[in-house]
Design an enzyme around this catalytic site. Sequence first.
Site, mmCIF file in Angstrom:
data_model
loop_
_atom_site.group_PDB
_atom_site.id
_atom_site.type_symbol
_atom_site.label_atom_id
_atom_site.label_comp_id
_atom_site.label_asym_id
_atom_site.label_seq_id
_atom_site.Cartn_x
_atom_site.Cartn_y
_atom_site.Cartn_z
ATOM 1 N N ARG A 232 -1.844 -2.852 -25.605
ATOM 2 C CA ARG A 232 -3.302 -2.855 -25.536
ATOM 3 C C ARG A 232 -3.867 -3.252 -26.894
ATOM 4 O O ARG A 232 -3.287 -2.955 -27.934
ATOM 5 C CB ARG A 232 -3.841 -1.461 -25.172
ATOM 6 C CG ARG A 232 -3.728 -1.091 -23.699
ATOM 7 C CD ARG A 232 -4.721 -1.890 -22.856
ATOM 8 N NE ARG A 232 -4.735 -1.459 -21.470
ATOM 9 C CZ ARG A 232 -3.930 -1.941 -20.517
ATOM 10 N NH1 ARG A 232 -3.030 -2.856 -20.839
ATOM 11 N NH2 ARG A 232 -4.044 -1.520 -19.266
ATOM 12 N N GLU A 261 -11.599 -9.138 -26.300
ATOM 13 C CA GLU A 261 -10.982 -10.135 -25.413
ATOM 14 C C GLU A 261 -12.057 -10.871 -24.621
ATOM 15 O O GLU A 261 -12.819 -10.241 -23.894
ATOM 16 C CB GLU A 261 -9.986 -9.448 -24.483
ATOM 17 C CG GLU A 261 -8.811 -8.839 -25.240
ATOM 18 C CD GLU A 261 -7.749 -8.230 -24.342
ATOM 19 O OE1 GLU A 261 -7.961 -8.142 -23.116
ATOM 20 O OE2 GLU A 261 -6.686 -7.847 -24.875
ATOM 21 N N HIS A 280 -3.827 -11.937 -22.643
ATOM 22 C CA HIS A 280 -3.624 -10.693 -21.878
ATOM 23 C C HIS A 280 -3.068 -11.022 -20.488
ATOM 24 O O HIS A 280 -3.617 -10.609 -19.457
ATOM 25 C CB HIS A 280 -4.937 -9.925 -21.762
ATOM 26 C CG HIS A 280 -4.726 -8.461 -21.493
ATOM 27 N ND1 HIS A 280 -5.623 -7.493 -21.870
ATOM 28 C CD2 HIS A 280 -3.710 -7.796 -20.872
ATOM 29 C CE1 HIS A 280 -5.197 -6.292 -21.501
ATOM 30 N NE2 HIS A 280 -4.031 -6.463 -20.895
#
Length: 322
Positions: A232, A261, A280
Amino acid sequence: MPHILVAGKLHPSGVTLLENATGVTFDYVEEVSEQSYRPFIGKADALVLRTQPLSAPTVAAATSLKVVSRHGVGYDAVDLPSLNERGIALTIVGDVNSVSVAEHAMMMILSAAKRVLRGDHAVRSPAEWGWRNRLEAEEISGKRLLIVGYGRIGRHLSRMAVGFGMEIRAFDPFLQAQGWPQGQVLPCDDLLAGLRWADVVSINIPKADQPIIREKELAAMKPGAILVNTARGGVVDERALVEALKSGRVGAAGLDVFDDEPPAENNELLTFDQVILSPHIAGLTRECGERMAIASVQNVLDYFAGEIDPNLVVNGAELQRS
């Protein structure tokens, strides 16, 4: 009749499962943002949620909501206290993406060690062909891998790394207190000691209140070591990592997650050609996307049928207490 809101694009197999389910209706909002699904939340008995936030105001507007099913295993963007206060269950999909994430971590370890971006550039820019003679690429066979977080993903990664001849240790105080799993991977009692020992470090832990890899931890790493984060954003202090890359303390890195992000255009991590970046996506293979879609929808159907696996209910104990 339960009404389900699907927030975010699903693999078609998940949509088909909903279409074929009896006794439910559903809305499907493909855009991945809280603003896009919030107008539909008021009539939803269940929410299938991709990666977008679920904030307290949206929970307050969800007057009929009984269960939220995360399309994944992380839930740091979900306001869990708001769900607990209302007695709303939060479910996750369980062990459906761990192999995919472990493969991605292994890919990043190899790509960072082999300096893949520099090699690619040397071919595309003929004047740089001589880069090959600098011998920057490294082997991982015989190197030491520290896995920070030895859950399902970490254990899959260790199995893969064994195939490459790596020596492996893992740091996971929670698991060590519960009982270390059988196998050849030894526990590391002290994170700093483990970082000093390792040639490669892979981060595989949930998001915490503060970074676990900060300036002190990066300073403990071997000069030139490789750091990979598929966990994360926020687990690694990005500013400290930038400085460690500049100084050569960290020789190369692989990052699938970021504080913001997508990262801002001026994020210095984007400027290093010894850093492998991905959006991601470690758990978003074609196969895994299908498994997550089916599992997240099935969790909702099982919940209303009274057949939900209690191990998949994140706040089950809290709901029982209340």
